[in-house]
Write an enzyme that holds these catalytic residues in place. Sequence first.
Site, mmCIF file in Angstrom:
data_model
loop_
_atom_site.group_PDB
_atom_site.id
_atom_site.type_symbol
_atom_site.label_atom_id
_atom_site.label_comp_id
_atom_site.label_asym_id
_atom_site.label_seq_id
_atom_site.Cartn_x
_atom_site.Cartn_y
_atom_site.Cartn_z
ATOM 1 N N HIS A 24 0.827 -1.202 0.000
ATOM 2 C CA HIS A 24 0.000 0.000 0.000
ATOM 3 C C HIS A 24 0.868 1.261 0.000
ATOM 4 O O HIS A 24 0.608 2.207 -0.750
ATOM 5 C CB HIS A 24 -0.916 0.005 1.229
ATOM 6 C CG HIS A 24 -1.907 -1.106 1.239
ATOM 7 N ND1 HIS A 24 -3.269 -0.906 1.099
ATOM 8 C CD2 HIS A 24 -1.754 -2.450 1.367
ATOM 9 C CE1 HIS A 24 -3.896 -2.068 1.141
ATOM 10 N NE2 HIS A 24 -2.993 -3.016 1.310
ATOM 11 N N ASP A 123 -6.096 5.685 1.815
ATOM 12 C CA ASP A 123 -6.224 4.282 1.442
ATOM 13 C C ASP A 123 -7.667 3.840 1.631
ATOM 14 O O ASP A 123 -8.304 4.150 2.647
ATOM 15 C CB ASP A 123 -5.297 3.442 2.328
ATOM 16 C CG ASP A 123 -5.031 2.063 1.762
ATOM 17 O OD1 ASP A 123 -6.009 1.328 1.509
ATOM 18 O OD2 ASP A 123 -3.861 1.715 1.573
ATOM 19 N N HIS A 372 3.888 -14.276 -6.006
ATOM 20 C CA HIS A 372 2.678 -14.429 -5.184
ATOM 21 C C HIS A 372 1.488 -13.707 -5.799
ATOM 22 O O HIS A 372 0.383 -13.774 -5.269
ATOM 23 C CB HIS A 372 2.938 -13.893 -3.782
ATOM 24 C CG HIS A 372 3.194 -12.407 -3.743
ATOM 25 N ND1 HIS A 372 4.135 -11.794 -4.536
ATOM 26 C CD2 HIS A 372 2.627 -11.408 -3.014
ATOM 27 C CE1 HIS A 372 4.132 -10.485 -4.280
ATOM 28 N NE2 HIS A 372 3.232 -10.227 -3.378
ATOM 29 N N ASN A 376 1.235 -4.974 -7.086
ATOM 30 C CA ASN A 376 2.420 -4.223 -7.492
ATOM 31 C C ASN A 376 3.380 -5.094 -8.286
ATOM 32 O O ASN A 376 3.892 -4.686 -9.331
ATOM 33 C CB ASN A 376 3.135 -3.650 -6.258
ATOM 34 C CG ASN A 376 2.326 -2.584 -5.560
ATOM 35 O OD1 ASN A 376 1.784 -1.694 -6.196
ATOM 36 N ND2 ASN A 376 2.229 -2.676 -4.248
ATOM 37 N N SER A 377 3.626 -6.303 -7.801
ATOM 38 C CA SER A 377 4.524 -7.219 -8.510
ATOM 39 C C SER A 377 3.973 -7.576 -9.884
ATOM 40 O O SER A 377 4.718 -7.666 -10.870
ATOM 41 C CB SER A 377 4.727 -8.499 -7.685
ATOM 42 O OG SER A 377 5.480 -8.235 -6.517
ATOM 43 N N GLU A 380 4.516 -4.615 -12.218
ATOM 44 C CA GLU A 380 5.931 -4.465 -12.568
ATOM 45 C C GLU A 380 6.337 -5.519 -13.599
ATOM 46 O O GLU A 380 7.076 -5.227 -14.544
ATOM 47 C CB GLU A 380 6.778 -4.566 -11.302
ATOM 48 C CG GLU A 380 6.653 -3.341 -10.413
ATOM 49 C CD GLU A 380 7.159 -3.559 -8.999
ATOM 50 O OE1 GLU A 380 6.964 -2.650 -8.170
ATOM 51 O OE2 GLU A 380 7.730 -4.630 -8.715
ATOM 52 N N ASP A 396 -6.173 -10.318 -2.632
ATOM 53 C CA ASP A 396 -6.458 -10.106 -4.050
ATOM 54 C C ASP A 396 -5.660 -11.015 -4.962
ATOM 55 O O ASP A 396 -5.926 -11.077 -6.167
ATOM 56 C CB ASP A 396 -6.155 -8.646 -4.408
ATOM 57 C CG ASP A 396 -4.682 -8.291 -4.202
ATOM 58 O OD1 ASP A 396 -4.109 -8.731 -3.184
ATOM 59 O OD2 ASP A 396 -4.107 -7.579 -5.037
ATOM 60 N N GLN A 397 -4.681 -11.718 -4.416
ATOM 61 C CA GLN A 397 -3.732 -12.447 -5.252
ATOM 62 C C GLN A 397 -4.377 -13.599 -6.018
ATOM 63 O O GLN A 397 -3.952 -13.924 -7.134
ATOM 64 C CB GLN A 397 -2.577 -12.946 -4.382
ATOM 65 C CG GLN A 397 -1.792 -11.805 -3.750
ATOM 66 C CD GLN A 397 -0.963 -12.220 -2.554
ATOM 67 O OE1 GLN A 397 -0.714 -13.401 -2.333
ATOM 68 N NE2 GLN A 397 -0.531 -11.244 -1.770
#
Length: 475
Positions: A24, A123, A372, A376-377, A380, A396-397
Amino acid sequence: METEQPKQKSSPHVLIFPCPAQGHVNPMLKLAELIAIQNLHITFLNTKYIHNRLIQFNDDIQDLLECYPKLQFKTISDFHDDEEKHPGFGEKIGDVVVALTLYGKPLLRDVIVSEKISCLIVDGIFGDLAIDLAHEFGIQLITFRTVSACCLWAYLCVPKLIQCNELPIRGDEDMDRIIRNMPGMENLLRCRDLPSFKRLAKENEHIALDHVVFQNQQSLKANALILNTFEDLEAPILSQIRLHFPKLIIYTLGPLHHHLNTTKKTSSSSSSFFKADRTCMTWLESQPLKSVVYVNFGSITSMKGEEIIEIWHGLLNSKKQFLWVIRPNMVQEKGLLKELEEGTSKEQGLIVGWVPQEEVLSHKAIGAFLTHSGWNSTLESLVYGVPMICWPYFSDQQINSRFVSEVWKIGLDMKDVCDRKVLENMVNDVMVNRKEEFLKSAMEIAKLACKSVSCDGSSYNNFRDLIEYIRSTSP
């Protein structure tokens, strides 16, 4: 007779308040820097614990303050003052969020008053905390949801799914049952692909679902909503959100890290909670083009010893080089990390505690990302055109990994499986057997991501509109 001069508007002062977790703080600090570039006053509010980790592991924080005189950092308590017993930023982050939600309003009020704030960017997790304060002071409230649009839409569909008896999920449920009453995602998601708070819900846990429904509805009571995504990536889902919430202004600004890189024309500042081991970059320089599997399960994921062993053997058996990030607090079994390091030849693999992820993913040696599926990952990896193997952990993954494999076609989903043979096969599919297929899809989406933050791209234009909106909030 002198003509009365029109009263000049004061300069807007924006308060940005993220949830105190890596996933976050990272995008919201990127947004703060983008806004600071526009010469607006920004106060970035962190908990003391998180701010101390930021300044401990990132020289960039001081550089930010020197580069942007109108940017400042403020801190508040998170009501967990014992550093040794602090829940930190791992699985128990919920304890901090609950404490801030229950007791943080007076502290947030004090910052609003002392800094003469004219606009709140909070947030979405704290939407309920900020709504009353925004009304009290007559200032604009913008919520920032740091998850994907598809995950947010899944959250917002909870009432409909309960009404249609698709939720809650029973303990003996077939996890491959198709979810049919989610507009825009009909027949795409299985029970196992729902965000984890729902897929694990039992019949007697309506309270947890009710809380999720309440928090998401509260976050949409803001004047506007920011999402770290881009129109070409999630257009059908964004259309559904806009259709059902027509009065809400939605600014899609992502991928924020690439938006900032493009604006500055340099790499964006680091906001890591861990010290990066840069020896990995030297090791990558010695590896052939697209030969390395990069492995990182994020800042929160906790793994059992047997899971780590299965992943390790799957990587070794694939015969592919790998760079694996294993955080110091990720392995509970004493001696296991040493065993992995001693059992991995330097020719095939490197295990480190943390890395500068953007640099790693953009390196020419990286051919795949075992991830995971944190948002963000995922973004990217999208930007740098790196195909993914997804092993989601929570939240959320689960839904992100489904979209990676079934919608965007840029990787494989290993959800709910931790088996060395399965991983070996997936690594070889992504790196060899289906390499060209995945690379083609990944590069196409990477081009769309770059286009979105370029001049006149959707995220570029939306950010320009956001700045105009923030300027209009000044008294």
